[in-house]
Each structure stands twice: as C-alpha cells, then as structure tokens.
Design a protein around this motif. Structure first.
Motif, mmCIF file in Angstrom:
data_model
loop_
_atom_site.group_PDB
_atom_site.id
_atom_site.type_symbol
_atom_site.label_atom_id
_atom_site.label_comp_id
_atom_site.label_asym_id
_atom_site.label_seq_id
_atom_site.Cartn_x
_atom_site.Cartn_y
_atom_site.Cartn_z
ATOM 1 N N CYS A 1 -6.205 0.353 5.578
ATOM 2 C CA CYS A 1 -6.317 1.874 5.582
ATOM 3 C C CYS A 1 -7.264 2.372 4.647
ATOM 4 O O CYS A 1 -7.580 2.745 3.983
ATOM 5 C CB CYS A 1 -5.208 2.674 5.090
ATOM 6 N N CYS B 1 -6.533 -1.142 -0.370
ATOM 7 C CA CYS B 1 -5.941 -1.792 0.637
ATOM 8 C C CYS B 1 -6.775 -2.633 2.174
ATOM 9 O O CYS B 1 -6.970 -1.656 2.332
ATOM 10 C CB CYS B 1 -4.735 -1.081 1.485
ATOM 11 N N CYS C 1 0.127 3.381 3.492
ATOM 12 C CA CYS C 1 0.137 3.253 4.927
ATOM 13 C C CYS C 1 1.260 1.921 5.040
ATOM 14 O O CYS C 1 1.339 1.547 6.327
ATOM 15 C CB CYS C 1 -0.864 2.418 5.307
ATOM 16 N N ASN D 1 1.425 -1.215 4.107
ATOM 17 C CA ASN D 1 0.924 -2.825 4.349
ATOM 18 C C ASN D 1 1.561 -3.587 3.507
ATOM 19 O O ASN D 1 1.285 -2.643 1.794
ATOM 20 C CB ASN D 1 -0.939 -2.617 4.991
ATOM 21 N N CYS E 1 0.654 -1.352 0.059
ATOM 22 C CA CYS E 1 -0.229 -0.158 0.359
ATOM 23 C C CYS E 1 0.666 1.454 0.164
ATOM 24 O O CYS E 1 1.940 1.480 1.050
ATOM 25 C CB CYS E 1 -0.667 -0.182 0.982
HETATM 26 ZN ZN LIG Z 1 -3.494 1.069 3.569
#
Ligand SMILES: [Zn+2]
Lengths: 131, 375
Positions: free
Chosen positions: A47, A44, A33, A35, A30
């Motif tokens: 987020c 994602c 964020c 991730n 992501c």
């Molecule tokens: Zn994210």
C-alpha cells in the motif's frame, strides 16, 4: 582462511539484527494494511504506507525450497560444502534466505521448521531446524 | 502493426574467447555484419539500441557506442534488463519505427565475461551472503528444486534440455561447444549447486550480435535481400527477488507470451520452431509451460523422447542456445530465429513459417518474446 562475509548493518536493518542478538526474529508489519514482510524496507510494498513497525515472529515456518552447494563461490565456505541454502516462509507470512540444520535427505518442501539463532563470527543469524 | 516492421539484417561475431577485444569493438563488428547482411549503409541508421554490458559498468554506454559507430541517432540508448534486453529492444525499436520516431534501427549486444570479468555472475546476494548465498546458478537451482518437488520434474528432464541444445550445437559450425551430451554424460556431470549440474548451466562467452530493423515498405523499396517480418512481441516482469516471489514456479513469461501471441494473431500450435532462453535448463521447461506449449508442471514430460530436438514436434534452440552455441545473453537466439524463417539454419526445420524467440533476464525477473514469420 577467508572470513565469512557479514551483513552490513544500516539504520534500516539495525532493529532486525538487534532482535536476533536479543533472541528473536523480527519482521516488518504495515500499520495501514497489516502486510508483513522481510527484508527491511522503508515503505510497505503493497500500500506504500510509511507506517512501518517491527514485530517479533513466532519463529515457526515452513520450507519453501532449498539448494545444496557442492562448490563454494566464496573461500569462506570451502570447508562447509556440501551445504544448503533455503527459503523459509514464517507463519506470519514473511520469507527469508537461511540455512536449514538437519540431514539433507530429510529436507522436503512445506516441512515445518523452527528458528534456531546461531553465531557467525560474533553475529547472530537466523537458521532453522526441522520440526 | 503485425509484420509492418522487419528484421532486415543479422550479424554476429565468433563466439567464445576474444582476449584484447572490448565489448564496444565486439558490438561494432556485430553491427557491421548486420548492416552488410541487410545491404544497408550505416549512414541510413538513425536509431541505436544497446544492451547494458553486464560484466562492466559503463555509464552512458549508448553514447559510447554511437560515437564508436560514428552515428548521431535520433533515438536510442542503453537498455538494462539483463538477458531480456535483446528482444525487448527489438520491440521498442519496432514500435519507434511504426510511430515515425526513426527509420532504420540497429539493435546490438556484446560482452566479454569469459576473458574479461565474470564477477557479476558469482557475487554474494547482499546480507544473505552470510548464509553462503552466492551466484546466479543457485537462484535458478532454488526455483528448479521447487519445480521438481511440486510437479515431480526429474533430473532427466533437465538433462533432456541440455542434450537437445548440445545435439543442435554439435551441428552448428559456429557453436562454442560442439560436443554432444549423452544421458550418461549428463548424469555423470559435476554437481554445481544441487539440483543443477554443470551441464545445466550456460556457457560463459565473449561475443556480440546485432540486428537491423526497418519497415517492410522500406525493405522492399531498398531491396533488402532477406527481410523477416516481426509478427508480434511482448514483455513481462516478476520483480520480486526469488525468496519473496509468491510462487517460485510462476514467471512473467506467461504475460509476455500472451501479449506477443495476441499481437501476432497466432498461438503455441502455430509455432514450428522456438529459441527459448536457456541460461539454465529449468528456464526452458518453465518457458514451455508459461507459453502454453504444455500445462503448468508438465514441462518435464514435454521434453521427453526428443520432442524438442530436430525432427521432434517442436525443435528448440536449433543453433545450440546458451548451453552450446554461446552463453551470450540472448541476441543469438533472435538471429537463429531469423535464420529458421530464411531457411538457412544449420539445423533447419523444414517448412518453418512461424518462429518464436524468448529472452529473459535476472533470475526470471524480466521476460521478452518475439514472434517472427515468413509473411
Ligand atoms: Zn501496507
């Protein structure tokens, strides 16, 4: 003999399978964020950002769990029993279903594993061997 | 809220094989029996909650069922939560009664995977089928392995769950499988997907079961013969697929139980008998842990020495559960929980005043809890 059921490549998953053909295991990351996950998603799941990119994994990970099939649910696997199916977590954090190559008696949770791309009816699939 | 809604009646079909019977017909039979048991006419029913039949895709099935029952419900429909649906629907129905949305609710499930199709339970998992990743049992085996490796849970612990259910089922005239299971039988049973053996896996059954709900006040007013108060209910969900679950050994049962215990104002120590969803033996061990009957990881030792058998400290699945009475996904655990409070179980726990039921669906994705009591 029945054929092994092959993945359905979609626009969403094409970069994943293309990566394996090119010799690397990719996961999504992501942009908002950081991730990291598999399998492919459009947003994602942490987020909900749509800023999603593909990245090459190191191919190193650890064994989370595994099972051993003693009877095949699909005829294509009848001559492979007993065979294992495992969950591996990559060092980057993404998890996937796979097979671990190596003697069953050596499997143990948290054991380090490394990517070994193999061919399945012309399809490049990610398997792992024990380190 | 506690105890203001009761299970007024229970009904279930014979369990096992029903060739030439549709899920609708099995649902109707279960509903009729539950209404008879409650001594309530069907014209009083104004809510109908139905579990989505897993083996066949039947869109708008709630309306199919209402039509088959000749009902025009004020509220109702189909709930698609796999094996958690029965207890969840009972919770929703109880809330709806409490809120004045309906007065008499029928909650019913039925399916025919045994003589119909069981494909839903054996299919490949999408693109992962290329690895040979097929079927529901394997996903539970993946969780069981992690539990065994992480906590030292033994194969014999899984076996103790199967033995308890089979012992209870053997003494239940309505059970589909009435053959007790010794530790030796279990150890010799066929490996399906290691670490799960055949006797770790629930039966495949055709059948149906239903309950009637109404307020305690109404049940008294119309003279329902044996109402059983609902003391508490709760739900929880782990939505990740097995591979993505941050910890394979954690489930949403903990959240579900905490909600139900808080509502009922009781804790694990107050429960005398429990019906714990046993699609696979590992589920019972993990539910015991997540409900607080023992610590995380200690489900294995907890079931040693007959502790969950009749006569033990916490008899579990006293009608045989999914492993012995019927593989039907969950409502039979509710009807047995009711019988324990009424004192009419074939494996009656003497003096049972608080009875607990767990339901869960998918691969421990959905969870639901009911606590029933005698007052
Ligand atoms: Zn994210």
């Amino acid at each position: 003999m029945s054929e092994v059921p092959l993945p359905t490549v979609t626009p969403l998953t094409e970069p994943y399978w293309a990566g394996l053909t090119e010799g690397e295991l990719r996961h999504q990351v992501c942009g908002a964020c950081s991730n990291v996950w598999l399998p492919a998603r459009e947003e994602c799941p942490r987020c909900l950002s749509e800023d999603v990119a593909w990245q090459a994994s190191s191919g190193r990970g650890r064994l989370i769990s595994w099972v051993v099939y003693h009877q095949a649910s699909h005829p294509a696997f009848a001559d492979r029993v007993p065979y294992n199916v495992a969950v591996v977590e990559l060092d980057e954090g993404a998890r996937l279903i796979t097979n671990v190559l190596g003697p069953l008696e050596e499997l143990a949770i948290e054991r380090p594993v490394v990517l070994q791309i193999e061919q399945e009816a012309g399809f490049s699939v990610p398997r792992f061997r024990l380190l | 809220m506690r105890g203001k809604v009761v299970i007024a009646g229970i009904g279930q079909t014979a369990q096992g094989k029903h060739p030439d019977r549709s899920p609708t017909s099995l649902n109707v039979e279960a509903c009729c029996k539950a209404l008879q048991d409650a001594n309530v006419d069907k014209d009083a029913v104004d809510a109908l909650f139905v579990k989505y039949p897993t083996s066949g895709h039947l869109p708008m099935y709630g309306q199919t069922m209402a039509e088959a029952m000749g009902l025009q419900p004020r509220i109702g429909g189909v709930w698609d939560q796999g094996g958690a649906a029965s207890a969840s629907m009972i919770g929703f129905a109880a809330s709806a009664i409490e809120q004045g949305q309906c007065e008499v609710a029928l909650v019913t499930i039925a399916d025919n995977p045994r003589t119909g199709t069981r494909q839903a339970y054996e299919r490949g998992w999408g693109d992962d089928a290329v690895f040979g990743w097929f079927g529901t049992p394997a996903s539970y085996a993946m969780i069981a392995r992690r539990h065994m490796e992480e906590f030292g849970t033994k194969q014999e612990h899984l076996g103790a769950v199967a033995q308890a259910c089979r012992r209870h089922g053997a003494n239940n005239p309505g059970a589909q499988l009435r053959k007790p299971l010794s530790a030796q039988d279990y150890a010799a049973s066929r490996q399906v997907v290691d670490p799960l053996r055949r006797d770790d896996c629930c039966l495949i059954s055709d059948g149906g079961a239903a309950v009637v709900l109404m307020s305690a006040v109404r049940a008294r007013a119309v003279g329902v013969p044996a109402p059983v108060p609902i003391l508490g209910y709760g739900q929880g969900q782990t939505s990740w697929e097995v591979a993505q679950r941050p910890r394979l050994t954690d489930t949403a049962a903990a959240v579900s139980a905490a909600t139900a215990f808080a509502m009922a104002g009781v804790g694990p120590k107050d429960i005398q008998v429990a019906q714990l969803y046993d699609c696979f033996t590992i589920t019972v061990l993990m539910t015991l842990e997540d409900y607080g009957f023992c610590k995380k990881g200690e489900g294995g030792p907890f079931v040693e020495d007959g502790r969950i058998e009749i006569g033990g400290a916490l008899p579990v699945n006293t009608s045989g559960g999914l492993l012995s009475e019927s593989g039907m996904p969950g409502m039979q655990l509710v009807t047995e929980g009711v019988r324990q409070i009424r004192g009419t179980s074939s494996n009656q726990v003497v003096g049972a005043t608080t009875s607990l039921v767990s339901n869960q669906g998918g691969i421990m994705h959905t969870h639901s809890t009911l606590i029933l009591g005698s007052s």
